[in-house]
Design a protein around this motif. Structure first.
Motif, short mmCIF file in Angstrom:
data_model
loop_
_atom_site.label_atom_id
_atom_site.label_comp_id
_atom_site.label_asym_id
_atom_site.label_seq_id
_atom_site.Cartn_x
_atom_site.Cartn_y
_atom_site.Cartn_z
N SER A 258 8.13 -39.97 39.89
CA SER A 258 8.92 -39.68 41.09
C SER A 258 10.08 -40.65 41.22
O SER A 258 11.23 -40.23 41.32
CB SER A 258 8.06 -39.81 42.34
N GLU A 320 12.57 -32.83 41.57
CA GLU A 320 11.93 -32.74 42.89
C GLU A 320 12.82 -33.33 44.00
O GLU A 320 12.48 -33.23 45.17
CB GLU A 320 10.58 -33.46 42.88
N ALA A 326 14.32 -29.01 45.78
CA ALA A 326 13.19 -29.62 46.50
C ALA A 326 12.52 -28.62 47.45
O ALA A 326 11.29 -28.56 47.55
CB ALA A 326 13.64 -30.85 47.26
N MET A 329 10.44 -26.46 45.45
CA MET A 329 9.23 -27.14 44.98
C MET A 329 8.16 -27.16 46.07
O MET A 329 6.98 -26.96 45.79
CB MET A 329 9.54 -28.59 44.58
N ASN A 333 4.58 -25.56 45.59
CA ASN A 333 3.34 -26.34 45.71
C ASN A 333 2.35 -25.67 46.65
O ASN A 333 1.14 -25.66 46.41
CB ASN A 333 3.63 -27.77 46.16
N ASN A 385 -0.24 -33.62 41.81
CA ASN A 385 1.10 -33.92 41.34
C ASN A 385 1.56 -32.90 40.31
O ASN A 385 0.80 -32.51 39.42
CB ASN A 385 1.15 -35.29 40.64
N VAL A 388 5.65 -33.69 35.87
CA VAL A 388 7.09 -33.65 35.59
C VAL A 388 7.44 -34.09 34.17
O VAL A 388 8.51 -33.76 33.67
CB VAL A 388 7.91 -34.48 36.61
#
Ligand code: FBP
Length: 572
Positions: A258, A320, A326, A329, A333, A385, A388
């Motif tokens: 992140s 992200e 974002a 995302m 999620n 998570n 990524v």
């Protein structure tokens, strides 16, 4: 040092040299300096009183929630005997983990038992423990291969029951969890659930990502220094290649799930043409199109100067943080968090997800390169998570910049004012030739730098001291890294906050992201315009094990801590 043999079936001459390098304890760990005898320190001096915990955190951690003081290990302790302590690695590997075990073994001595848990939290659930008797072979070595690791989140009552069973079976007095933010979250929950068994749980801050920091007490997590030195060496080499061959734009994705600490540190060490910092993108709320237009213009400005080449650093987790992605995302999620989506095979998820996204989400999703769409549909890890490291975000930029360069080349005056005939000619003949790289896994298990070796050894000494003292639900750290070092213990509940993960609210340790007012970011921001146009490339070379360059800590740590130089001084 012994003369290296010509060939050894087990170890390279380098590995044998590493094992002989000295490890220096902070002076507080010596019970008697003359005989070099060590003993656990007592964490007793209050450093600070943390903020009161919110009602929901208090309800989640009824036993631990009374702990809000940071404590300094300043009093010499007395030797402890007869304790059974277990240690496990959790999450991604980071250089120096083995020295944590060496430190634990040294401070526990021969009169306590140290167990290693195989394969991380999964091994704890299975009771896969063995007694660690000899640590000479792992001293100063990289990797987590001595024990192994995994990312299992311990969260259900069945899992806690299993752990309680093995705690009783092995008569454990304490457990040391070596991990990042999610693993130390595990440590907090374990501490809470094992308190009635009188089994203490202590965390050790590990992660190459550098996002487990508590200023000023835990200036950085271990493994960050080694990983960034390895990446900076590789980037530095590319920065020597690109002005030599003069035809490629290198897009380098750097690990760091992140936070952009790794990209920032490598940028400070190497001074590349461009570096994206995810936290800045989020703070400025720049759309993907704005970012890409700026970058394409940067590429073309260099073309007008006769530089058809450059190097761009892209933080792994950037996707992200881009505001228009974002939002997508967040939606993804939530959708991927529902059991219906999880039951589908990955190939069938695309249609399901497209059918459940909002109109904006759907448009954003379908505008991404197909390879990225597919990766966004992968299972999240057990902590919720997105993985990524599997997403080629560098490709997103390469493809988008290539398209934008073309748009600008067809109508340059719409994007640049005051173009000369020479500039127009340079723009017309410029050919954007990108290459992509991902530097990630190659940085996690290298031999620890001298800084990480010293830091982790002392973290092991501190964790061993805390756990036998009966401290629980704390994470140890070493502060004052330029002036000898001091051992601290911080209550984990003070680091925990509520966060949406995998479609539900979870209580997790808050990641320490790059802050735009930090001295490290400010220093980068003050120089990056010069780096973008002039070739200010700097090649730091391989990490050093002897001589003055072996005494360096990460630049961003020295800047953020306000140290006068980046020379570390840990131990006596
Ligand atoms: P930790 O936070 O557990 O230390 O892991 C960090 C990391 O190296 C990230 O930088 C990366 O995104 C991730 O692990 C990759 O995980 P995996 O090893 O599961 O592929």
């Amino acid at each position: 040092m012994t003369t290296p043999a010509l060939y050894d079936t087990q170890n390279s001459p380098f590995e044998r040299m590493l094992r002989e390098l000295p490890l220096q304890p902070l002076s507080v760990f010596f019970s008697d300096k003359a005989s070099l005898e060590m003993a656990p320190v007592q964490f007793s001096e209050v450093l600070f009183h943390g903020d009161p915990l919110s009602a929901d955190i208090q309800a989640t951690f009824p036993v631990l929630s009374h702990q809000h003081r940071g404590i300094l290990g300043s009093r010499k302790g007395t030797p402890v005997t007869g304790k059974n302590i277990a240690v496990f690695f959790s999450g991604g590997p980071a250089a120096g983990g083995h020295n944590v075990i060496v430190g634990l073994k040294d401070i526990l001595g021969d009169h306590n038992r140290l167990y290693g848990v195989k394969a991380g939290p999964k091994g704890l659930l299975a009771g896969d423990l063995f007694e660690i008797t000899d640590v000479s072979g792992i001293r100063n070595t990289g990797g987590f291969d001595f024990l192994g690791s995994d990312r299992t989140k311990i969260t259900t009552s069945e899992q806690f029951e299993k752990v309680r069973h093995w705690v009783s079976h092995y008569k454990l007095d304490g457990i040391v969890v070596v991990g990042g933010d999610d693993s130390n979250t595990n440590a907090a929950f374990l501490a809470e659930k094992l308190s009635d068994l009188k089994c203490t749980v202590v965390g050790v801050p590990k992660t190459i990502d550098g996002d487990l920091q508590v200023w000023p007490w835990v200036p950085i997590s271990f493994g960050f220094d080694t990983a960034t030195r390895i990446y900076a060496e590789l980037v530095g080499n590319i920065l020597k290649d690109t002005p030599s061959s003069r035809k490629y734009w290198h897009f380098i994705k750097l690990m760091g799930r992140s936070a952009s600490h790794i990209a920032l540190e490598v940028a400070l060490q190497t001074q590349p043409t461009m570096t994206l910092i995810s936290e800045e993108i989020a703070a400025r709320a720049h759309s993907l199109d704005i970012i890409v237009t700026d970058m394409a213009k940067g590429v073309l400005r260099r073309a007008m100067l006769g530089h058809a080449y450059g190097v761009v650093l892209v933080p792994e987790g950037v996707i992200e943080f881009i505001p228009d992605v974002a939002g997508l995302m967040g939606e993804l999620n939530e959708i991927m968090g529902d059991s219906e989506a999880q039951a589908l095979v990955v190939g069938a998820r695309h249609a399901y997800v497209v059918g459940h996204l909002s109109a904006d989400g759907k448009q954003a999703f379908l505008s991404l390169p197909e390879v990225i769409q597919t990766k966004l549909l992968m299972d999240r890890d057990s902590h919720g998570n997105l993985q990524v490291s599997q997403i080629p975000s560098e490709l997103l930029f390469v493809e988008s910049i290539a398209a934008k360069v073309h748009v600008i080349q067809t109508n340059p005056r719409a994007f640049f004012s005051d173009l000369s005939e020479k500039d127009l000619a340079a723009l017309a003949k410029f050919l954007f030739t990108p290459l992509t790289h991902f530097f990630g896994y190659e940085g996690r298990c290298g031999a620890p730098s001298r800084f990480d070796a010293a830091y982790t050894y002392n973290l092991g000494l501190a964790a061993g001291s805390a756990v036998v003292q009966g401290l629980t639900g704390h994470m140890v750290g070493i502060t004052d890294m330029a002036t000898g070092g001091r051992a601290v213990a911080l209550p984990l509940t003070g680091l925990i906050h509520a966060e949406r993960r995998h479609g539900k609210t979870s209580y997790v340790i808050k990641k320490a992201l790059v802050t735009l007012d930090s001295p490290a970011f400010q220093s980068f921001a003050a120089h990056r315009d010069a780096w973008a146009l002039g070739d200010c490339f700097s090649s730091p070379g391989p990490r050093q094990y002897t001589g003055p360059l072996s005494q360096l800590m990460p630049l961003s740590v020295a800047l953020n801590q306000g140290y006068a130089s980046s020379v570390y001084h840990l131990g006596v």
